[in-house]
Write a protein that holds these residues in place. Structure first.
Motif, PDB file in Angstrom:
ATOM      1  N   ASN A  40       7.214 -15.829  25.625  1.00  0.00           N
ATOM      2  CA  ASN A  40       5.452 -15.638  25.900  1.00  0.00           C
ATOM      3  C   ASN A  40       4.567 -14.684  25.075  1.00  0.00           C
ATOM      4  O   ASN A  40       4.664 -14.115  24.686  1.00  0.00           O
ATOM      5  CB  ASN A  40       5.472 -16.600  27.090  1.00  0.00           C
ATOM      6  N   ASP A  41       3.766 -15.998  24.098  1.00  0.00           N
ATOM      7  CA  ASP A  41       2.485 -14.253  23.232  1.00  0.00           C
ATOM      8  C   ASP A  41       1.822 -14.501  24.844  1.00  0.00           C
ATOM      9  O   ASP A  41       0.632 -15.270  25.336  1.00  0.00           O
ATOM     10  CB  ASP A  41       2.383 -15.324  22.332  1.00  0.00           C
ATOM     11  N   PRO A  42       1.937 -12.904  24.240  1.00  0.00           N
ATOM     12  CA  PRO A  42       0.992 -12.457  25.686  1.00  0.00           C
ATOM     13  C   PRO A  42      -0.267 -12.462  25.117  1.00  0.00           C
ATOM     14  O   PRO A  42      -1.669 -12.165  25.935  1.00  0.00           O
ATOM     15  CB  PRO A  42       0.749 -10.924  26.087  1.00  0.00           C
ATOM     16  N   HIS A  43      -1.175 -12.949  24.790  1.00  0.00           N
ATOM     17  CA  HIS A  43      -2.500 -13.286  23.592  1.00  0.00           C
ATOM     18  C   HIS A  43      -2.417 -14.202  23.368  1.00  0.00           C
ATOM     19  O   HIS A  43      -2.210 -15.206  22.297  1.00  0.00           O
ATOM     20  CB  HIS A  43      -3.069 -11.633  22.442  1.00  0.00           C
ATOM     21  N   PRO A  44      -3.485 -15.573  23.571  1.00  0.00           N
ATOM     22  CA  PRO A  44      -3.677 -16.570  23.401  1.00  0.00           C
ATOM     23  C   PRO A  44      -4.743 -16.901  21.947  1.00  0.00           C
ATOM     24  O   PRO A  44      -5.473 -15.925  21.763  1.00  0.00           O
ATOM     25  CB  PRO A  44      -4.877 -17.107  24.500  1.00  0.00           C
ATOM     26  N   HIS A  45      -4.575 -18.006  21.707  1.00  0.00           N
ATOM     27  CA  HIS A  45      -5.074 -18.176  19.570  1.00  0.00           C
ATOM     28  C   HIS A  45      -5.686 -19.574  20.259  1.00  0.00           C
ATOM     29  O   HIS A  45      -4.996 -20.255  20.182  1.00  0.00           O
ATOM     30  CB  HIS A  45      -3.746 -17.522  19.188  1.00  0.00           C
ATOM     31  N   ASP A  46      -6.954 -19.111  18.961  1.00  0.00           N
ATOM     32  CA  ASP A  46      -6.990 -20.794  18.628  1.00  0.00           C
ATOM     33  C   ASP A  46      -6.055 -21.239  17.910  1.00  0.00           C
ATOM     34  O   ASP A  46      -5.746 -20.651  17.576  1.00  0.00           O
ATOM     35  CB  ASP A  46      -8.648 -20.363  17.359  1.00  0.00           C
ATOM     36  N   PRO A  47      -6.251 -22.928  18.183  1.00  0.00           N
ATOM     37  CA  PRO A  47      -4.780 -23.668  17.628  1.00  0.00           C
ATOM     38  C   PRO A  47      -5.393 -23.265  15.883  1.00  0.00           C
ATOM     39  O   PRO A  47      -3.984 -23.939  15.886  1.00  0.00           O
ATOM     40  CB  PRO A  47      -5.981 -25.038  17.702  1.00  0.00           C
ATOM     41  N   HIS A  48      -6.198 -23.174  15.257  1.00  0.00           N
ATOM     42  CA  HIS A  48      -5.882 -22.621  13.659  1.00  0.00           C
ATOM     43  C   HIS A  48      -5.099 -21.184  13.366  1.00  0.00           C
ATOM     44  O   HIS A  48      -5.532 -21.080  12.617  1.00  0.00           O
ATOM     45  CB  HIS A  48      -6.969 -22.961  12.602  1.00  0.00           C
ATOM     46  N   ARG A 106       8.678 -18.609  22.012  1.00  0.00           N
ATOM     47  CA  ARG A 106      10.188 -19.548  22.388  1.00  0.00           C
ATOM     48  C   ARG A 106       8.942 -21.191  22.802  1.00  0.00           C
ATOM     49  O   ARG A 106       9.876 -22.281  22.857  1.00  0.00           O
ATOM     50  CB  ARG A 106      11.319 -19.415  23.821  1.00  0.00           C
ATOM     51  N   ILE A 107       8.480 -20.767  23.630  1.00  0.00           N
ATOM     52  CA  ILE A 107       7.173 -21.831  24.037  1.00  0.00           C
ATOM     53  C   ILE A 107       6.169 -21.895  23.635  1.00  0.00           C
ATOM     54  O   ILE A 107       5.025 -20.680  23.489  1.00  0.00           O
ATOM     55  CB  ILE A 107       7.299 -22.132  25.439  1.00  0.00           C
ATOM     56  N   ALA A 122      10.920 -23.458  20.277  1.00  0.00           N
ATOM     57  CA  ALA A 122      12.245 -23.622  21.066  1.00  0.00           C
ATOM     58  C   ALA A 122      11.850 -24.995  21.581  1.00  0.00           C
ATOM     59  O   ALA A 122      12.371 -25.975  22.099  1.00  0.00           O
ATOM     60  CB  ALA A 122      13.404 -22.834  21.542  1.00  0.00           C
ATOM     61  N   ALA A 123      10.518 -24.991  22.415  1.00  0.00           N
ATOM     62  CA  ALA A 123       9.583 -25.301  23.361  1.00  0.00           C
ATOM     63  C   ALA A 123       8.256 -26.073  23.240  1.00  0.00           C
ATOM     64  O   ALA A 123       7.642 -24.639  23.114  1.00  0.00           O
ATOM     65  CB  ALA A 123      10.339 -25.959  24.817  1.00  0.00           C
TER      66      ALA A 123
END
Length: 276
Positions: free
Chosen positions: A2-10, A22-23, A57-58
């Protein structure tokens, strides 16, 4: 991972660690983009534009109808989501859904209407059945992703007059580790359904969906630590759902309630309780 840093969709996942994720969260339709971004930030996951992103993966997909967990790649099974209305209908069609059903007998519904802690809530199927039979059910789910699916299903159920009383008034959800939370809670019954491999008679689709859920929750067998934490909650009974031929998790149970494909091992840790 899991990426610990949220990202903008772009934000494009072109960094070296992208292939290890993975997710991720995605969305179907631009109207769902903001919700997907907020959910990704809440869960600490990457948000991507493509619901079939091959680096994942998901995908936790925000659609106009519901939240879905989707596998990626060829031959992926259908999505996993929570739908209490459809689940209840299917269960009643197959089992009848009354107080004589194995799960109802295991928690002691023939004697009273107990309060229940479902310490391994998952997608909430058993918790909903118990709530539909009148129990107040406190659910604990340690996976934030499964908890998000469960919360989405609960929110949608509130729009149904038939489900609002059950889900809105008799089901509550805690997100966290049951081993830590159980000693802080109290109920008449603690219900445990540890993850176990798909049964041989289950369909290929069910097995694929269970593998998808296992991708989220992992393979760790923590049934023993869960049972010990359940004892600390001082319930009148502990119910452990097991495959029919699997060994018990905590020695010989005081009572065993069997169904065609599984069994419920019942333990009575509190003095004065008797098997019924």
């Amino acid at each position: 991972m899991n990426d610990p840093h949220p990202h903008d969709p772009h934000d494009t996942p072109n960094d070296p660690s992208a292939s290890q994720r993975r997710i991720a969260v995605s969305y179907v339709g631009d109207a769902q983009r903001t919700r997907a971004t907020d959910l990704a930030r809440e869960l600490g996951l990457l948000c991507v534009d493509d619901c079939c992103d091959p680096t994942c993966a998901a995908i936790l997909a925000v659609t106009p109808e519901r939240l879905e967990l989707r596998a990626t790649g060829r031959g992926a099974p259908g999505p996993v989501f929570v739908d209490f209305d459809a689940g209840a209908t299917a269960y009643r069609r197959k089992h009848g859904g009354g107080r004589n059903e194995p799960i109802a007998r295991a928690v002691g519904l023939k004697r009273s209407t107990p309060t229940v802690i479902d310490a391994t809530a998952g997608l909430g199927r058993d918790a909903f059945l118990l709530a539909a039979l009148g129990c107040q059910v406190t659910m604990i789910e340690r996976s934030p992703i499964l908890a998000a699916l469960l919360r989405d299903g609960m929110d949608r159920a509130l729009s149904s007059p038939q489900l609002r009383e059950i889900v809105g008034n008799r089901m509550t959800l805690h997100v966290g580790d049951s081993v830590e939370l159980l000693p802080t809670l109290h109920a008449d019954v603690v219900y445990l359904d540890p993850m176990f491999p798909p049964r041989r008679r289950e369909s290929a689709l069910v097995k694929k969906q269970m593998r998808l859920v296992r991708l989220v929750v992992g393979d760790e067998d923590d049934s023993r630590s869960l049972f010990e934490a359940a004892r600390e909650a001082s319930p009148r009974r502990i119910v452990v759902k097991r495959p029919r031929h699997a060994p018990p998790v905590a020695g010989e149970p005081a009572l065993v309630v069997k169904s065609p494909t599984m069994r419920y091992d019942v333990y009575f840790p509190a003095p004065g309780d008797v098997p019924v």
